[in-house]
Design a protein around this motif. Structure first.
Motif, PDB file in Angstrom:
ATOM      1  N   HIS A  71      -3.851 -14.888   7.391  1.00  0.00           N
ATOM      2  CA  HIS A  71      -3.353 -13.517   7.221  1.00  0.00           C
ATOM      3  C   HIS A  71      -2.175 -13.261   8.159  1.00  0.00           C
ATOM      4  CE1 HIS A  71      -5.923 -11.729   4.275  1.00  0.00           C
ATOM      5  NE2 HIS A  71      -7.032 -11.836   4.983  1.00  0.00           N
ATOM      6  N   ILE A  75       1.677 -12.499   7.069  1.00  0.00           N
ATOM      7  CA  ILE A  75       2.201 -11.185   7.448  1.00  0.00           C
ATOM      8  C   ILE A  75       3.496 -11.355   8.232  1.00  0.00           C
ATOM      9  CG2 ILE A  75       1.791  -9.192   8.934  1.00  0.00           C
ATOM     10  CD1 ILE A  75      -1.166  -9.361   8.119  1.00  0.00           C
ATOM     11  N   SER A  79       7.111 -10.192   6.732  1.00  0.00           N
ATOM     12  CA  SER A  79       7.478  -8.895   7.289  1.00  0.00           C
ATOM     13  C   SER A  79       8.937  -8.834   7.711  1.00  0.00           C
ATOM     14  CB  SER A  79       6.595  -8.563   8.505  1.00  0.00           C
ATOM     15  OG  SER A  79       5.270  -8.355   8.086  1.00  0.00           O
ATOM     16  N   SER A  85       6.220  -2.904  10.613  1.00  0.00           N
ATOM     17  CA  SER A  85       4.884  -2.827  10.016  1.00  0.00           C
ATOM     18  C   SER A  85       4.015  -4.029  10.356  1.00  0.00           C
ATOM     19  CB  SER A  85       4.996  -2.715   8.495  1.00  0.00           C
ATOM     20  OG  SER A  85       5.533  -3.910   7.946  1.00  0.00           O
ATOM     21  N   GLN A  89      -0.180  -4.360  10.370  1.00  0.00           N
ATOM     22  CA  GLN A  89      -0.842  -5.253   9.423  1.00  0.00           C
ATOM     23  C   GLN A  89      -1.681  -6.302  10.152  1.00  0.00           C
ATOM     24  OE1 GLN A  89       1.326  -6.487   5.779  1.00  0.00           O
ATOM     25  NE2 GLN A  89       3.110  -5.501   6.712  1.00  0.00           N
ATOM     26  N   THR A  92      -4.793  -4.537  11.143  1.00  0.00           N
ATOM     27  CA  THR A  92      -5.631  -4.307   9.960  1.00  0.00           C
ATOM     28  C   THR A  92      -6.336  -5.584   9.529  1.00  0.00           C
ATOM     29  OG1 THR A  92      -4.084  -2.594   9.234  1.00  0.00           O
ATOM     30  CG2 THR A  92      -5.642  -3.429   7.607  1.00  0.00           C
ATOM     31  N   ARG A 171      -5.740  -2.862   2.815  1.00  0.00           N
ATOM     32  CA  ARG A 171      -4.374  -3.325   3.031  1.00  0.00           C
ATOM     33  C   ARG A 171      -3.345  -2.699   2.081  1.00  0.00           C
ATOM     34  NH1 ARG A 171      -2.843  -8.497   4.791  1.00  0.00           N
ATOM     35  NH2 ARG A 171      -5.005  -8.741   5.479  1.00  0.00           N
ATOM     36  N   VAL A 175      -0.044  -0.869   3.586  1.00  0.00           N
ATOM     37  CA  VAL A 175       1.283  -1.428   3.353  1.00  0.00           C
ATOM     38  C   VAL A 175       2.176  -0.426   2.617  1.00  0.00           C
ATOM     39  CG1 VAL A 175       2.545  -3.239   2.126  1.00  0.00           C
ATOM     40  CG2 VAL A 175       0.471  -3.803   3.394  1.00  0.00           C
ATOM     41  N   SER A 190       2.162 -10.593   1.390  1.00  0.00           N
ATOM     42  CA  SER A 190       1.090 -11.114   2.246  1.00  0.00           C
ATOM     43  C   SER A 190      -0.273 -10.970   1.571  1.00  0.00           C
ATOM     44  CB  SER A 190       1.091 -10.385   3.592  1.00  0.00           C
ATOM     45  OG  SER A 190       0.843  -8.995   3.423  1.00  0.00           O
TER      46      SER A 190
END
Length: 310
Positions: A71, A75, A79, A85, A89, A92, A171, A175, A190
């Motif tokens: 993950h 991300i 990103s 962000s 993320q 999260t 998510r 997002v 992602s």
């Protein structure tokens, strides 16, 4: 008494994992033990009542870290450098995997408690009982496929399922609200990546769960060393000054050090942990070695010296 034991020895079930139910030992037919049980030396199905060993917990921790690390990787990959962000993320994703781990422990036996009962792993074949179904008369196969390593095999699938559910619940909303710096096509990449790597992780556990159980400490050490070297090379870190220039680089470094320590502890296991604790002092060694030798392997310097020599 001797006659009774001789009769019992004659009636022992064939194969490694076929057993008789405990409530009907004399008349019950040999077959697969119920979930949460496995055969003992007398081919009788016994309930798994042991607690997982330290090595078992470390294995489950490794399997739990795989989706989290993936993950974070995707991300960061999607990103972009200017996006604000990524941090949210990352948090999260950590929350999703942590919540999935807690719920997985709660739904497993004993239900409602952050603990599990298990059967001890004795050998590699315990993970692949489907390959050891006996054929007593060489015609009829007695199917005794079961989870002899209960619940180390199925609990990983349950955890991945909860990870996927929590991701799909949290998510996309996050997002959509905070990923304003990304294009519409990049916002959910992602998440799309997770829809690919979760099936891959599931197949990996289904096919290679037993191999991963015995090899994961070495996998951690090798991957952590390789990824650290690749990251430092890609970031052009060649000195301590370059390393401390950004907080993100220190975070990556300490994360790899934690992985190094995790791998060393996993290899040591509980019985040799106290003897091998001094090995943890070697955790910073790969990074220090890289920083001390990076200047000697710089391509521009090698090419210039080679040109001068020529």
């Amino acid at each position: 008494m001797q006659k009774m034991f001789s009769n019992m020895s004659v009636k022992l079930c064939p194969g490694l994992y076929c057993g008789r139910p405990r409530l009907n030992l004399t008349e019950g037919e040999c077959g697969v033990c119920p979930r949460g049980e496995r055969t003992d030396g007398q081919k009788i199905c016994r309930m798994c009542v042991e607690s997982p060993e330290l090595y078992d917990w470390l294995y489950l921790g490794f399997m739990a870290l795989l989706p989290l690390v993936l993950h974070w990787f995707f991300i960061e990959w999607y990103s972009g450098k200017k996006s604000s962000s990524a941090l949210f993320q990352h948090i999260t994703a950590l929350f999703e995997c942590s919540a999935a781990a807690i719920v997985t422990l709660l739904v497993n036996d004993p239900v409602g408690m952050l603990s599990i009962r298990s059967c001890k792993v004795q050998m590699l074949s315990d993970w692949y009982t489907m390959l050891y179904n006996p054929s007593p008369d060489y015609v009829t196969t007695l199917h005794c496929t079961q989870e002899a390593v209960y619940p180390l095999y199925t609990i990983v699938f349950i955890y991945y399922a909860f990870c996927l559910v929590f991701m799909m619940m949290l998510r996309p909303l996050l997002v959509k609200k905070i990923a304003c710096g990304l294009g519409k096509s990049d916002r959910f990449k992602s998440i799309y990546a997770a829809l690919y790597f979760f099936p891959i992780l599931t197949v990996l556990q289904a096919v290679g769960g037993g191999l991963l159980y015995y090899a994961f400490p070495y996998i951690i050490l090798v991957l952590s060393l390789v990824t650290l070297a690749v990251y430092m090379s890609a970031s052009e870190i060649q000195s301590f000054r370059n390393l401390v220039a950004k907080k993100k680089r220190l975070v990556v470094l300490f994360s790899h050090w934690l992985l190094h320590a995790y791998g060393i502890i996993s290899i040591s296991r509980l019985d040799k942990l106290e003897q091998d604790l001094p090995l943890l002092a070697l955790v910073p060694t790969p990074a220090l070695f890289y920083l001390l030798t990076a200047k000697f392997t710089e391509p521009n310097r090698i090419l210039s010296e080679g040109g001068n020599g020529h």
